[in-house]
Design a protein around this motif. Sequence first.
Motif, short mmCIF file in Angstrom:
data_model
loop_
_atom_site.label_atom_id
_atom_site.label_comp_id
_atom_site.label_asym_id
_atom_site.label_seq_id
_atom_site.Cartn_x
_atom_site.Cartn_y
_atom_site.Cartn_z
N SER A 195 0.82 -1.21 0.00
CA SER A 195 0.00 0.00 0.00
C SER A 195 0.86 1.27 0.00
N LEU A 196 2.18 1.14 0.19
CA LEU A 196 3.04 2.30 0.20
C LEU A 196 3.31 2.78 -1.21
N ILE A 197 3.45 4.08 -1.36
CA ILE A 197 3.57 4.68 -2.68
C ILE A 197 5.03 4.80 -3.07
N VAL A 198 5.35 4.44 -4.29
CA VAL A 198 6.70 4.63 -4.83
C VAL A 198 6.58 5.67 -5.94
N ASN A 199 6.98 6.90 -5.65
CA ASN A 199 6.77 8.01 -6.58
C ASN A 199 8.05 8.82 -6.77
N THR A 200 8.05 9.64 -7.81
CA THR A 200 9.14 10.57 -8.06
C THR A 200 8.59 12.00 -8.07
N VAL A 201 9.15 12.84 -7.21
CA VAL A 201 8.75 14.24 -7.13
C VAL A 201 9.92 15.09 -7.62
N ASP B 40 -1.91 20.91 18.25
CA ASP B 40 -1.21 21.89 19.09
C ASP B 40 0.18 22.23 18.56
N GLY B 41 0.26 22.41 17.24
CA GLY B 41 1.52 22.81 16.65
C GLY B 41 2.52 21.70 16.45
N VAL B 42 2.12 20.45 16.72
CA VAL B 42 3.00 19.30 16.49
C VAL B 42 2.47 18.54 15.28
N TYR B 43 3.30 18.37 14.28
CA TYR B 43 2.91 17.68 13.05
C TYR B 43 3.46 16.26 13.09
N SER B 44 2.58 15.29 13.17
CA SER B 44 2.97 13.88 13.26
C SER B 44 2.88 13.25 11.88
N VAL B 45 4.02 12.78 11.39
CA VAL B 45 4.07 12.11 10.09
C VAL B 45 4.25 10.62 10.34
N THR B 46 3.34 9.81 9.78
CA THR B 46 3.41 8.35 9.94
C THR B 46 3.72 7.72 8.59
N TYR B 47 4.71 6.83 8.60
CA TYR B 47 5.12 6.16 7.37
C TYR B 47 5.66 4.79 7.71
N ASP B 48 5.06 3.75 7.14
CA ASP B 48 5.53 2.38 7.36
C ASP B 48 5.64 2.07 8.85
N ASP B 49 4.63 2.49 9.64
CA ASP B 49 4.54 2.25 11.08
C ASP B 49 5.59 3.00 11.89
N VAL B 50 6.30 3.95 11.26
CA VAL B 50 7.26 4.78 11.98
C VAL B 50 6.67 6.18 12.10
N GLU B 51 6.74 6.78 13.29
CA GLU B 51 6.18 8.11 13.51
C GLU B 51 7.30 9.13 13.70
N ILE B 52 7.17 10.26 13.00
CA ILE B 52 8.14 11.35 13.07
C ILE B 52 7.36 12.60 13.48
N LYS B 53 7.85 13.30 14.52
CA LYS B 53 7.12 14.45 15.04
C LYS B 53 7.91 15.74 14.83
N LEU C 246 4.92 11.25 -1.06
CA LEU C 246 5.90 10.19 -0.76
C LEU C 246 5.28 9.02 0.00
N GLY C 247 3.97 9.06 0.21
CA GLY C 247 3.29 7.90 0.79
C GLY C 247 3.05 7.98 2.28
N GLY C 248 3.35 9.13 2.90
CA GLY C 248 3.14 9.26 4.33
C GLY C 248 1.79 9.89 4.65
N GLU C 249 1.45 9.88 5.94
CA GLU C 249 0.24 10.53 6.42
C GLU C 249 0.64 11.57 7.46
N ILE C 250 -0.06 12.67 7.49
CA ILE C 250 0.31 13.75 8.40
C ILE C 250 -0.92 14.27 9.13
N THR C 251 -0.76 14.48 10.44
CA THR C 251 -1.82 15.07 11.27
C THR C 251 -1.18 16.15 12.14
N GLU C 252 -2.02 17.07 12.64
CA GLU C 252 -1.50 18.17 13.45
C GLU C 252 -2.32 18.31 14.73
#
Length: 710
Positions: A26-32, A81-94, A73-79
């Motif tokens: 389900s992950l996207i393989v793209n070129t930007v 209180d000013g913290v943007y959480s990016v989830t990709y392949d079960d890894v979370e980046i804040k 790039l296939g990730g999901e992002i939510t916000e």
Amino acid sequence: MKKFISLMICVAMILSSVSAMADSDSLIVNTVKVNVSSGSVTLNDEGMSVSAAPYVNQNGDTMVDMYALVNALGGEITEKDGVYSVTYDDVEIKYTLNSTEVDVAGQTLTMSSAVTISDNGTVMAPLRFVSEALGADVTYNSESGEIVIVSAGGLDSGVNYKLLFKYTEKEKIGNSKEHWRFTKTDNFDMSESSYGSSYRFSMNDISFTLRSQKNDGTSSLEQYYLSMQKSYLSSYNRNVMYDKGKGEHNGVEYVYTKYRRLDTVTEAYAYKTDEYFYFITIQRSFENFETAKENTDVTAFLDSLEFDYKGGDEENTVDVAEIGLEKQLAGEEKSEYVDGNYRWSIKLNEDWSVNEYYGFYNKVTVIKPTSIETDDNFNYSYGYDYDDMYYYSSYSSVRGPLIMISTYSNPNRQSAADWAKKNRDDYEKTVNSEKYKISEIKETQIGQIKAYYFEENYSENENEYVEKTYYMNYGDFRYKINLGYDKREEEAEGFKESADAVIKSFVPGEININELGDALESDSDIDALNVLNEFKGDIFSINYPCLWNVSETDTGLLLAKDRSKNGMDTTGLLSAIFPNFSLMLSAADGSSLRAEKMSLSYYDDKLNKSTYTLEEYMYKNIAGMLNSSSSYLNISMPNEIEEVTLMGKKGYKADLVLTINGVNNVYYTMYFIPYDSENLITVIKACNESEKNTVYENALDKALNSLKLS
């Protein structure tokens, strides 16, 4: 039927890779492509909608629409209180608004520019960091003026080590579990393919591999020193050793060897402490060997090595034991697992974790580290195929406890009670009742569902094992849950309760058969035994179960229950020249039937041709086997030789029992039947202990009785 399948670590890695790819479908393989001058952004060479044009800020960083880039790039992002959480392949980046600090896998990294909001309200972020955080490759095309970002399609290891070590401000890398640590340089990188106790690093064009192994007292540094010299100097790899030696580093003894091959230098080091051996391999290419022999980065790395790191110093050290691959794969942080296909769920406690990289389609494994202490420590992984059970363990000779959950459709609407009864009855027919003890079927409650289960206890290699199998129906699907473990696990406080809690937490999925289609069980081995094939060879013909394998040999035929024995060695069991080899070969083959036409002729010490009688040939060969007993292999004859009739001819039958290491028995029934004045027929039925007195031995006997001359 119980059988052991050994899987070296390369196979475990292949299975992990296949599973990882399946999870990443389900992950996207793209070129930007981003062109700051023109303000254009494309996705796979098509125009891409962004809320604000890219620009270069005062720090020289290219800033882009964060939401647009992450989604492309296939990730999901939510916000929040000013913290943007990016989830990709079960890894979370804040990311935090107006801050250069980023949380990745619990580690704080520093970007050169902060996340900001543009005049029109668009969230802008540094292109390179955000892209690399999602595993993407970022390059610059000077001819077109475009920044090219190619998405990764998933993080193979579950941890983006490359990002973690590129941007961390911490000076040291260590493993508190294995007690090693070293100081990294600015051009340091870590491969995403690191696994288990093996880690791969790089510094520019220098690659490092660091592997640890428990020191169980069975190996010495001197042994490894000799082994290192031998392994790199085989006849085919064209290495030349230019240095070797022994030394001491901060009180730790070590040995080393150095080689060159064409344009590559390889250095191998082995360090020994009371707890571990550490093996380090360093490779680099060169143009001039004289200047390549000594490298300042390599020297700095080796000088900085520590082997007493047990944690702490969080401000200065990245501890891979706290963010390591095994922790990510095991999902230690998950308290609930929901199956992605069939949507059932279970609750996990601190002891058990889902191994998503060791399941097969409709099967999911839940694992627990073994509590059994042994002196055996092996640097490989292996599995056990127990019908539907796949025991998985790594770096230990003990089978770790395992729960396997299997999902099947139920087109015939068979009740769970009947399903359990049929499986128990079939199982009872396929195992040796003297070795396997099977309980009666019992009822229990799993959540809101009535389940039926039975328990098997059996011994193998002097250890006792327990397996419980639960059966239940729900809607269009039915579920089988297997629990298997070494009985010594019960000595650990709370083991049975923790396993029971996982099983009893099972909740079936609310899905319709039309969504996924049938997940059918295969017909049982017992059903297949009654479907026969006929084989006609040059010497013999035989009727045999269709899923078994028969192959023609130079002197007859070989029938084996395991189809993987196709193309087996044609060496006869009765070889008087190599009786030990032949017996061991047959024992490894498991249950089988071998029929051969053998010559009675031989040459005496004076090269005169003579002919054995049938009886002389029989006694000579049986005596040769009985005399082949050794400390690890014992051969006995429990009964007297009998007269029998086989294939319409009168001959003799002898029973032999081969015992390997005092534990595993293989039973042989050997027939010596006359053919003509110069030849005889030998037939050997071999049955391993677990299949003795089962439907498999009955099928072997039926095949034996169908044997005839062509």
